[in-house]
Scaffold this motif. Structure first.
Motif, PDB file in Angstrom:
ATOM      1  N   GLY A  34       0.824  -1.209   0.000  1.00 32.71           N
ATOM      2  CA  GLY A  34       0.000   0.000   0.000  1.00 32.71           C
ATOM      3  C   GLY A  34       0.854   1.252   0.000  1.00 32.71           C
ATOM      4  N   SER A  35       0.394   2.262  -0.706  1.00 33.81           N
ATOM      5  CA  SER A  35       1.174   3.500  -0.826  1.00 33.81           C
ATOM      6  C   SER A  35       0.999   4.417   0.383  1.00 33.81           C
ATOM      7  N   ALA A  39       0.039   0.119   8.120  1.00 29.26           N
ATOM      8  CA  ALA A  39      -1.037   0.178   9.112  1.00 29.26           C
ATOM      9  C   ALA A  39      -2.312   0.768   8.521  1.00 29.26           C
ATOM     10  N   ARG A  40      -2.191   1.846   7.789  1.00 27.96           N
ATOM     11  CA  ARG A  40      -3.393   2.460   7.197  1.00 27.96           C
ATOM     12  C   ARG A  40      -4.000   1.573   6.132  1.00 27.96           C
ATOM     13  N   LEU A  46      -9.093  -4.321   6.408  1.00 27.22           N
ATOM     14  CA  LEU A  46      -9.848  -4.999   7.465  1.00 27.22           C
ATOM     15  C   LEU A  46     -11.267  -4.448   7.544  1.00 27.22           C
ATOM     16  N   TRP A  47     -11.404  -3.133   7.419  1.00 24.75           N
ATOM     17  CA  TRP A  47     -12.733  -2.524   7.426  1.00 24.75           C
ATOM     18  C   TRP A  47     -13.583  -3.058   6.271  1.00 24.75           C
ATOM     19  N   MET A  48     -12.997  -3.154   5.091  1.00 25.78           N
ATOM     20  CA  MET A  48     -13.730  -3.708   3.947  1.00 25.78           C
ATOM     21  C   MET A  48     -14.075  -5.175   4.178  1.00 25.78           C
ATOM     22  N   SER A  49     -13.197  -5.906   4.836  1.00 27.69           N
ATOM     23  CA  SER A  49     -13.463  -7.318   5.123  1.00 27.69           C
ATOM     24  C   SER A  49     -14.624  -7.481   6.094  1.00 27.69           C
ATOM     25  N   VAL A  85      -5.236  -3.027  15.332  1.00 23.23           N
ATOM     26  CA  VAL A  85      -4.392  -2.215  14.444  1.00 23.23           C
ATOM     27  C   VAL A  85      -4.558  -0.729  14.766  1.00 23.23           C
ATOM     28  N   GLN A  86      -5.792  -0.305  15.063  1.00 27.14           N
ATOM     29  CA  GLN A  86      -6.030   1.100  15.400  1.00 27.14           C
ATOM     30  C   GLN A  86      -5.308   1.482  16.695  1.00 27.14           C
ATOM     31  N   VAL A  87      -5.340   0.608  17.686  1.00 26.78           N
ATOM     32  CA  VAL A  87      -4.671   0.886  18.963  1.00 26.78           C
ATOM     33  C   VAL A  87      -3.164   0.938  18.773  1.00 26.78           C
ATOM     34  N   VAL A  88      -2.625  -0.042  18.084  1.00 24.06           N
ATOM     35  CA  VAL A  88      -1.171  -0.072  17.864  1.00 24.06           C
ATOM     36  C   VAL A  88      -0.735   1.107  17.016  1.00 24.06           C
ATOM     37  N   ASN A  89      -1.512   1.470  16.020  1.00 27.22           N
ATOM     38  CA  ASN A  89      -1.177   2.620  15.176  1.00 27.22           C
ATOM     39  C   ASN A  89      -1.246   3.918  15.979  1.00 27.22           C
TER      40      ASN A  89
END
Length: 92
Positions: A34-35, A39-40, A46-49, A85-89
């Motif tokens: 991803g560009s 994490a983003r 994940l949101w799409m999944s 992922v949001q917490v770690v990010n």
């Protein structure tokens, strides 16, 4: 107790977990390229999944709190990973 027509749609827990593992591996591979950063990209995938699992569960008319693993359970697992992922990010 599921009816006989429901039993034809039930996958074994091993197959559902394997399907989930393959999807996670694919999402991580795509996020790596991803560009906008790993994490983003992973968060977006994940949101799409989560959304796709919910749609698949609705289309297949899977029970929300069924006795067998289904797309709802996968969606919850993707949601937990999304939150992680949001917490770690946010810590980085």
């Amino acid at each position: 107790m599921p009816q006989s027509s429901d039993m034809s749609r039930v996958l074994s827990p091993t197959r559902v977990i394997a399907r989930f593992a393959v999807r996670i591996a694919l999402l991580a591979a795509f996020a790596a390229f991803g560009s906008v950063g790993f994490a983003r990209s992973l968060s977006a995938l994940l949101w799409m999944s989560i959304i796709l699992c919910a749609l698949a569960a609705l289309v297949r008319r899977e029970p929300l709190f069924g006795a067998f693993l289904n797309h709802w359970d996968e969606g919850v697992a993707f949601g937990a990973l999304f939150a992680l992922v949001q917490v770690v990010n946010g810590l980085a």
